[in-house]
Design an enzyme around this catalytic site. Structure first.
Site, short mmCIF file in Angstrom:
data_model
loop_
_atom_site.label_atom_id
_atom_site.label_comp_id
_atom_site.label_asym_id
_atom_site.label_seq_id
_atom_site.Cartn_x
_atom_site.Cartn_y
_atom_site.Cartn_z
CB SER A 1 1.68 -12.20 -2.83
OG SER A 1 3.01 -12.64 -2.84
CG ASP B 1 5.76 2.90 -6.99
OD1 ASP B 1 4.78 3.39 -6.41
OD2 ASP B 1 6.69 2.35 -6.38
CE LYS C 1 2.74 -14.01 0.92
NZ LYS C 1 3.83 -13.68 -0.03
#
Length: 724
Positions: free
Chosen positions: A469, A480, A494
């Protein structure tokens, strides 16, 4: 995170006992509060304004709810018989109507029969202890993994329980206990099994039943009754109001497991681990209530309370007999910060090697993305926050002149989405962190709006399958942006957002009667547009897999959302480590090949996975002794090698053999001390992560060409040890 919650429920019975009914043949219906709660939860989950993926509550879902309810009660399939399950078929198409109308009779009827079956099985297990069956020279096996097995007949359960009891006996025998002692230990264990079941009540059953409904919608939507909701909020805020003691149930008595530094109990110097609390009184003169035999959460509710108020405890010291006269202790409650679950730091010193200089790597261990929501709303500036705590640790690292930082998110199951965004902002100079898509399809972007960074140097993030999460938001955003290396295992997967919805808001209720729902309201995507749902975040440098994706993770849920992606959000790409990953991998493999602790860890993982794959345990004593002797010899050999190589000793090496006991059967104070010692065990994965980060720094310092390729000067404000 600790398995023992501060002043919270810590039952010693199996998880299967999270729902029970009161004894007797009559089956109670829902209370007025439960009936209202059931209707409120239905209204919430069936409305697309609130739920991300609303599912019609019909006969098909009713059958799924029944299946999940039975699994929540008896996931090991060791209590209900196949005949019982067939009898429950009458509810397959009616539970949907029961939830809509607030009727709890069917759920309580199932619950009541479950109570009978647990009592019967506990009695059967005790009866086996009186029989001459404990011979371990055959080829019997106990097949303990019954998740995918069919429900058994009564006769088949007799066999399974006999095998289970024989395994319990054999474990204690191998640990050195004599038959009379084994019989006494196990008889008490099975008595406590029945008692733990009897302690649980219709409210527990109701919560379990509603969770069968919420989990049928999606894996992360849950119902919390008022008591459970309060405990969840305490965990998120890392604070509570009480005396500052970790409590545990042992037999019929609540025992002090740990004392929280700085709390009223610690400051009094009159309470210590192992002490037994037998009575509780309120204020300076309220009557003392005998709490022997109570549920631990009922005792907790008596002990905790508003800061500044007094509570009186009758305490029997750890060294005294249980029939001794108790000592009276008066404490003034205070607000307690749960420091054990907060972010912590350490520094790993990497020695000079292979032409590389010595380096210092700062480590931040973050067990959860916590935030005191109520404290933040009060705007007094004094509230728990993962980001605030980590920022302080980073400032400390700068003062210590560390060269790089590793953020350790292993087994960090997530927490506050805001904290994940804000924590990322400590390492990037403005930009999107997470994209949130609502059920309507609307996508919003949440990011860092504050210029500047708290740490602009080399960075790595250590993750494993238990990182989920919010951990995946942070690790995925760092990846990224090309801001740091991701090291470890593929994460949980998740990729959904939950919000706590207070059910008392609709009836405009002033109290806490109906509880809260942790409701899935959206799906999150990384800045690059990819979801972490199901797939998780893949590491740049991978360690051996500790648990297979088919056994643990989002992909194991049958109703999990699929992976998908959306359009990328515009963001800076600080770096791209692809060019140096092969060299980092090569150096990593060469180093761990000569790292005994890393190799021992890899061997243990392989052995654990091989044993798990068997799905059974041998009941042959000679075979088990051979296995035990092998493990003992391995521990001794490793300790000898540690000493010879000058490595730090494993503080638990001499106490690592199976003692055959369950948590509630051990000496509480010694067990707590052992848990503390475990924090100091050698951690080859963390050390290797620091070494990998050091390798990256060395490669970039040595080659301007690589630096230009990995960290383009036009985009990167970062300083990788002189490689800017």
């Amino acid at each position: 995170m600790k398995t023992h919650l501060l002043l919270a429920l810590a039952l010693t019975a199996p998880v299967a006992l999270l729902a029970r009914a009161d004894s007797g043949t009559s089956v109670a219906g829902a209370t007025a509060e439960q009936a209202t709660t059931s209707k409120l939860v239905y209204g919430l989950l069936s409305n697309s304004r609130y739920a991300y993926r609303p599912v019609a509550l019909d006969d098909a879902l009713s059958a799924d709810i029944l299946k999940r309810y039975l699994e929540s009660l008896d996931g090991s399939k060791m209590f209900f018989t196949a005949q019982d399950i067939a009898g429950f078929d009458q509810y397959k198409t009616t539970l949907d109507d029961d939830i809509k109308s607030g009727d709890a009779v069917p759920a309580q009827a199932i619950f009541a029969l479950y109570k009978q079956r647990v009592d019967q099985r506990a009695a059967y297990a005790r009866s086996l202890l009186k029989q001459d069956i404990f011979h371990f020279d055959g080829n019997d096996r106990w097949y303990y993994d019954r998740e995918k097995s069919p429900w058994a007949t009564s006769q088949e359960l007799d066999t399974l329980w006999k095998q289970s009891v024989m395994n319990d006996w054999l474990r204690l025998k191998l640990a050195g206990q004599q038959p009379d002692q084994i019989r006494k230990t196990l008889d008490k264990r099975y008595v406590n099994l029945a008692k733990s079941a009897a302690d649980l009540n219709g409210e527990d059953a109701f919560q379990s039943f509603l969770n069968a409904y919420t989990n049928a919608i999606d894996p992360h939507t849950d119902y919390f009754n008022p008591r459970t909701a309060e405990r969840f909020n305490q965990q998120m805020s890392l604070s509570l109001e009480g005396i500052g003691a970790v409590l545990q149930k042992q037999d019929d008595v609540v025992v002090v497991r740990e004392i929280v530094p700085g709390g009223p109990a610690a400051l009094s110097k009159r309470l210590q681990p192992g002490d037994r609390i037998v009575a509780v009184g309120q204020g300076g003169s309220g009557p003392m209530e005998d709490v022997v035999g109570w549920r631990i959460d009922d005792v907790v509710d008596k002990i905790k309370g508003a800061k500044g108020t007094q509570v009186r405890l009758d305490v029997i010291p750890v060294q005294a007999g249980l029939d001794s006269k108790p000592n009276l202790l008066t404490l003034t409650r205070a607000r307690i910060r749960l420091e054990e679950q907060a972010a912590k730091s350490k520094v790993i010193d990497l020695p000079a090697a292979n032409g590389e200089p010595a380096r210092r790597i700062g480590v931040v261990e973050l067990p959860a993305f916590y935030q005191d929501f109520e404290g933040r709303r009060d705007q007094n500036g004094d509230y728990a926050s993962a980001t605030r705590d980590v920022a302080k640790l980073l400032a400390g690292f700068k003062a210590q002149n560390v060269d790089g930082v590793v953020i350790d998110l292993r087994n960090n199951g997530g927490g506050s989405l805001d904290e994940a965004v804000n924590l990322t902002g400590l390492f990037i100079d403005k930009g999107p962190v997470v994209q949130v898509r609502e059920s309507s399809g609307r996508v919003s972007i949440d990011g860092d709006d504050n210029a500047g960074v708290a740490w602009d140097g080399p960075l790595a993030v250590l993750v494993n399958r238990g990182s989920a999460s919010a951990s995946e938001i942070f690790a995925g955003a760092i990846k990224d942006y090309g801001r740091g290396l991701i090291i470890g295992e593929n994460t949980f997967g998740k990729g959904t957002v939950q919000n706590m919805v207070d059910l008392d808001r609709w009836p405009a209720n002033d109290g806490s009667q109906y509880g809260q729902v942790k409701l899935t309201i959206a799906q999150f995507f990384l800045p690059g547009g990819s979801s972490t749902q199901n797939k998780g975040v893949a590491p740049d440098i991978a360690f051996p897999v500790t648990v297979d994706a088919s056994e643990f993770g989002e992909s194991t849920y049958d109703n999990a959302l699929p992976w998908t992606r959306i359009q990328a959000a515009s963001h800076v790409r600080y770096g791209n480590f692809t060019a140096i990953l092969p060299q980092l991998e090569q150096r990593h493999e060469a180093r761990v090949a000569h790292d005994p602790e890393f190799q021992w860890w890899a061997e243990d993982v392989a052995q654990f996975r091989a044993e798990q794959d068997k799905k059974y345990i041998s009941l042959n004593e000679a075979e088990r002794r051979t296995e035990r002797d092998r493990d003992d010899a391995k521990r001794k050999q490793r300790e000898a090698e540690r000493k010879q190589l000058g490595l730090a000793a494993d503080p638990l090496a001499a106490d690592d053999a199976d003692d055959g006991l369950q948590a509630g059967e051990r000496d509480v104070a010694k067990d707590a001390a052992r848990e503390k010692q475990a924090e100091n065990r050698p951690d080859p994965l963390l050390r290797e992560s620091a070494a990998i980060l050091g390798d990256a720094m060395g490669l970039l310092v040595a080659s301007k060409q690589l630096t230009a390729q990995v960290l383009p000067e036009s985009h990167s404000p970062l300083h990788w040890a002189g490689a800017e």
